[in-house]
Motif scaffolding. Structure first.
Motif, PDB file in Angstrom:
ATOM      1  N   HIS A   1      -8.235   2.938  14.372  1.00 28.67           N
ATOM      2  CA  HIS A   1      -7.421   3.203  13.164  1.00 28.67           C
ATOM      3  C   HIS A   1      -7.371   4.695  12.916  1.00 28.67           C
ATOM      4  O   HIS A   1      -6.255   5.189  12.682  1.00 28.67           O
TER       5      HIS A   1
ATOM      6  N   HIS B   1       2.226   2.085   6.567  1.00 30.67           N
ATOM      7  CA  HIS B   1       2.940   0.805   6.417  1.00 30.67           C
ATOM      8  C   HIS B   1       4.444   1.063   6.490  1.00 30.67           C
ATOM      9  O   HIS B   1       4.924   2.047   5.938  1.00 30.67           O
TER      10      HIS B   1
ATOM     11  N   GLU C   1       0.795  -1.229   0.000  1.00 30.90           N
ATOM     12  CA  GLU C   1       0.000   0.000   0.000  1.00 30.90           C
ATOM     13  C   GLU C   1       0.827   1.278   0.000  1.00 30.90           C
ATOM     14  O   GLU C   1       0.402   2.297   0.517  1.00 30.90           O
TER      15      GLU C   1
HETATM   16  C1  FUC Z   1      -4.680  -2.058   5.144  1.00 31.53           C
HETATM   17  C2  FUC Z   1      -4.215  -0.751   5.747  1.00 31.53           C
HETATM   18  C3  FUC Z   1      -5.337   0.104   6.177  1.00 31.53           C
HETATM   19  C4  FUC Z   1      -6.313  -0.721   6.970  1.00 31.53           C
HETATM   20  C5  FUC Z   1      -6.764  -1.935   6.198  1.00 31.53           C
HETATM   21  C6  FUC Z   1      -7.666  -2.833   6.936  1.00 31.53           C
HETATM   22  O1  FUC Z   1      -5.204  -1.827   3.904  1.00 31.53           O
HETATM   23  O2  FUC Z   1      -3.443  -0.023   4.849  1.00 31.53           O
HETATM   24  O3  FUC Z   1      -4.788   1.131   6.968  1.00 31.53           O
HETATM   25  O4  FUC Z   1      -5.719  -1.146   8.147  1.00 31.53           O
HETATM   26  O5  FUC Z   1      -5.653  -2.688   5.870  1.00 31.53           O
END
Ligand code: FUC
Length: 824
Positions: free
Chosen positions: A678, A590, A511
């Motif tokens: 979050h 991340h 990500e």
């Molecule tokens: C990933 C993370 C987001 C979120 C999602 C459930 O995509 O980048 O922040 O935690 O998981």
């Protein structure tokens, strides 16, 4: 006759439970509040791994919002894009040519799932209790006792003290509510079920409510999970009657309500169990059991796990305040006691959401109040699901790890089909998400979903568990999954043109998009290389331990030798990608390239100091404040970087009170009910932080058992007992003036105990304890040997300055307990 009635009254009063006054507010392991929950993020969670409730504690209108772990939208399903092989070669071609945007377009067309992006974890509904004349109350108190897994609500109306206790029993598989008052005949209320997904809601008789329902359809898959839920109302005194689809209770002395829920779920491939029969069976095996015995069995079953670890950071002056106030004031006050409670809350949540034989804890554990939850409340396996299980072994909850191990085994079956259909490869693959049906295709869109490494990360848990239990039979049972994961990459890896390394393509560093790129798609990102290093190393070790597959081992070793090394870029940072694309301003939540630092152990202050410094540089660039789970991860990182004060700062960032009514956006933190924000609620941050706090006090990954490796200055005095380490040791530590005082270690498997201590040990006291020399002979502590890093000519690398520590060896025998006294 008159005399008899009077005698009966006295008898009843004698039986009435003593309602506690509110003198004893809170405590070391009690979260408490002086108001009912006004919203879901203030309600208190209960669960037995299969069924769960959020308890609101409103005197006039009690609400138990209910979940069942197998109640998901859709039904058995897959989401492989069958056109994968049409597009794969071109996508790889464009990536190596640097045309990432074109690769992205093709990837979305040929690899991303056509329709199904995963199912949603859904809501059973609510049990509502509407109490007469209870709007005006005084002396309100509500708590969650983490040591007993019980919520209690007390309040006064018209001079009568009312009390409600609720728990989710694992041995009896029901949620139990007990209502009492300190005067007879005071309990009058009506009980009903409601749900958005209900089909029927009826009073079967004057003591039994039933609600049935069906899960929703999603992404083209029809909802097929059926549930049956029942509430059995057992009153002492008073009467019950049917009032349409409700049950009215009038003038009772005491009421026990048992809630049973079951679905037609059999396993990820099969539905068709009889949910009604299952629901009735749970109830009928418990409804004659006396309440005190149900309660006793519940507490025993829960404490079997919970009590294995105790943690004390002293008593805080602010411990008298409500839990929400303490969170609000945390950064300004000195409240280490809140940290020890938050730590234990993480363990409480894991016991309550992940039990052997059940489903793994999902993005919200087992607590979800929406039929369209954020990220479907499914399993995000590019960090979040793994994070849920970081505390499992080290905080002595190995049984709770089992549902994840089972899920990985199931993914290895469904992922085999995905590997074949999408990539023409052997072995198994999973991408960045999965759900209860074990989908393994690419969800959402290429920039997030095109990450064929979810299986590789999950597989690390298979080996990690072995390092704690040393059980070769267990290892044998997971070896096929490890081997098959390697077989996938053996087929899938390709040679990159510059160095001829073997790399994963197409992929993403989870990500994150390199600065200046319009797509995240790349080849050979650092986390992928690190994951493969671990996967192949561990699989080879497993094969050797099991004396299997010598030819396969040779094959796998050749792949291992051709993986890219880690690289240190121009900023002195650990490079996130194969190219030096890192940007000092990038604060993405991340921090995938630091997988090698934590949870893996490829980066060490002792054996790879340059990488250690580069990882620290990367983390400093990333910053502290972020989403909840990201901060949880950073507590672990700073603990591994041996910086207890910085880890402690991250705990403070994480314990920032977040407005419970707030949805997406803004900084992360903690809701009043201690759930990680979050935001919105995601449970991984809770588990991540519990793991991180353990790592501050004890580490086991770098060739020895390291005592207090990252103790912050302001945790001067404390104790923790019952933590587990590699090699099956169980460790308790007592410290004072920031120095270890007494270390007690139980050896479960025998073997050399190598221990690193921040202050010297009285060698005279410790029989057979010697200064350590040479390699640790204990095989569970083998030191990882990664390739030397490639270092940019522009990189400035700082020396790693380590505090003095003392390293000792002690031969141990399985079953024996050893006490080590340190010098003051
Ligand atoms: C990933 C993370 C987001 C979120 C999602 C459930 O995509 O980048 O922040 O935690 O998981």
């Amino acid at each position: 006759m008159k005399r008899f009635k009077f005698g009966l009254l006295i008898f009843i009063i004698a039986l009435l439970p003593v309602i506690q006054s509110n003198a004893q507010k809170g405590g070391k392991l009690k979260m408490w509040y002086d108001k009912p929950a006004a919203n879901w993020n203030e309600a208190l969670p209960l669960g037995n791994g299969r069924i769960a409730a959020m308890v609101f504690g409103n005197p006039a209108k009690e609400q138990l919002q209910l979940n069942e772990s197998s109640f998901w939208s859709g039904g058995p399903s897959r989401n492989d894009n069958p056109d994968g092989l049409i597009g794969l070669d071109s996508i790889r071609y464009y990536i190596f040519k640097g045309n990432y945007t074109r690769a992205n377009t093709l990837s979305n067309k040929y690899l991303t799932a056509k329709q199904l992006h995963g199912s949603m974890f859904q809501v059973i509904g609510n049990l509502n209790l509407a109490f007469e004349n209870s709007d005006s109350y005084t002396d309100y108190y509500r708590e969650l006792d983490l040591e007993k897994a019980i919520t209690t609500t007390t309040y006064k109306v018209g001079g009568v003290t009312f009390k409600r206790e609720v728990f989710a029993s694992q041995p009896d598989q029901v949620i139990v509510i007990r209502l009492t008052a300190n005067k007879p005949g005071q309990l009058s209320f009506s009980a009903s079920f409601d749900s958005q997904l209900q089909k029927t809601s009826t009073a079967l008789d004057a003591h039994t409510l039933e609600m049935t329902g069906l899960s929703g359809s999603h992404d083209g898959v029809t909802g097929q999970v059926k549930f049956d839920s029942r509430a059995k109302i057992i009153n002492t005194g008073g009467i019950t009657s049917i009032d349409s689809n409700k049950i009215k209770v009038t003038n009772a002395n005491e009421v026990v309500i048992m809630i049973s829920i079951a679905t037609n779920f059999v396993n990820y491939k099969t539905l068709g169990a009889n949910e009604v029969e299952k629901c009735i069976n749970y109830l009928s095996s418990v409804d004659k059991k006396p309440y005190p015995i149900i309660l006793k069995d519940h507490i025993l079953a829960f404490q079997k796990y919970f009590k294995r670890v105790s943690f004390d950071l002293g008593t805080s002056p602010s411990a008298q305040a409500t839990t929400n106030e303490r969170i609000k004031n945390f950064s300004k006050s000195n409240d280490p006691e809140l940290v020890s409670m938050y730590y234990q809350f993480g363990r409480y949540l894991l016991i309550s959401s992940s039990q052997p034989g059940g489903q793994a804890a999902n993005l919200q554990g087992i607590w979800n109040g929406s039929n369209n939850p954020a990220w479907d409340s499914k399993y995000t396996i590019n960090i979040n699901t793994e994070m849920n299980y970081w505390p499992a072994e080290k905080s002595n909850l190995t049984e709770m790890h089992e549902p994840l191990i089972q899920m990985i085994k199931e993914l290895s079956v469904s992922g085999k089909e995905t590997a074949k259909v999408m990539y023409g490869s052997k072995g198994w693959v999973a991408h960045h998400n999965t759900d209860i049906w074990r989908i393994t295709g690419v969800v959402d869109f290429a920039d997030a979903g095109q990450w064929p490494m979810g299986g590789a990360w999950l597989s690390q848990h298979l080996w990690e568990k072995y390092l704690y239990n040393g059980d070769l039979k267990y290892l044998e049972s997971v070896y096929p999954v490890l081997k098959s994961a390697c077989e996938f990459y053996k087929d899938f890896l390709i040679e990159e043109p510059t160095h001829k390394w073997l790399v994963v393509s197409p992929s993403v560093s989870p990500e994150n998009t390199p600065a200046g790129h319009r797509s995240a798609l790349v080849a050979g990102c650092t986390i992928d290389n690190q994951l493969l290093f671990d996967l192949f190393t561990k699989t080879i070790k497993t094969a050797k331990l099991l004396k299997k597959d010598a030819a396969v081992v040779t094959d796998f070793q050749k792949i291992l030798d051709r993986l890219p090394p880690m690289q240190i870029g121009r900023l002195g940072q650990l490079q996130e990608w194969l190219e030096d694309w890192d940007n000092a301003k990038d604060q993405n939540r991340h921090v995938s390239h630091l997988y090698g630092l934590f949870p893996s152990n490829q980066i060490s202050p002792y054996t790879t100091p340059q990488l250690f410094d580069a990882a620290r540089t990367s983390l400093n660039y990333r910053g502290d404040v972020s989403t909840g789970w990201s901060m949880g991860w950073k507590v672990n990182f700073w603990a591994r970087l041996l910086d207890g004060n910085h880890a402690r700062k991250l705990i403070s960032d994480q314990l920032t009170l977040v407005d419970p009514t707030k949805g997406f956006g803004g900084g992360g933190g903690t809701y009043p009910n201690f759930f990680d924000a979050h935001p919105p609620f995601q449970i991984d941050g809770n588990f991540g932080c519990t793991s991180g706090i353990t790592e501050m006090l004890l580490q086991t990954h770098d060739g020895s058992i390291d005592i207090l490796p990252a103790l912050p200055d302001d945790w001067k005095k404390g104790s923790i007992s019952g933590l587990k380490t590699y090699g099956g040791f169980e460790v308790s530590i007592l410290w004072e003036n920031n120095q270890a005082q007494k270390i007690t270690i139980k050896s479960n498997l025998g073997g050399n105990l190598r221990i690193r201590v921040p202050n010297e040990v009285n060698l005279a006291d410790g029989k057979n304890l010697k200064k350590a020399i040479g390699d640790n002979s204990n095989p569970f502590f083998e030191i990882v040997k990664v390739k030397d890093p490639l270092i940019s000519a522009e990189a400035k690398i700082n020396p790693v300055i380590l505090k003095t520590t003392y390293l000792y060896d002690l031969p141990t025998k399985a079953g024996n307990i050893y006490t080590i006294i340190c010098k003051k």
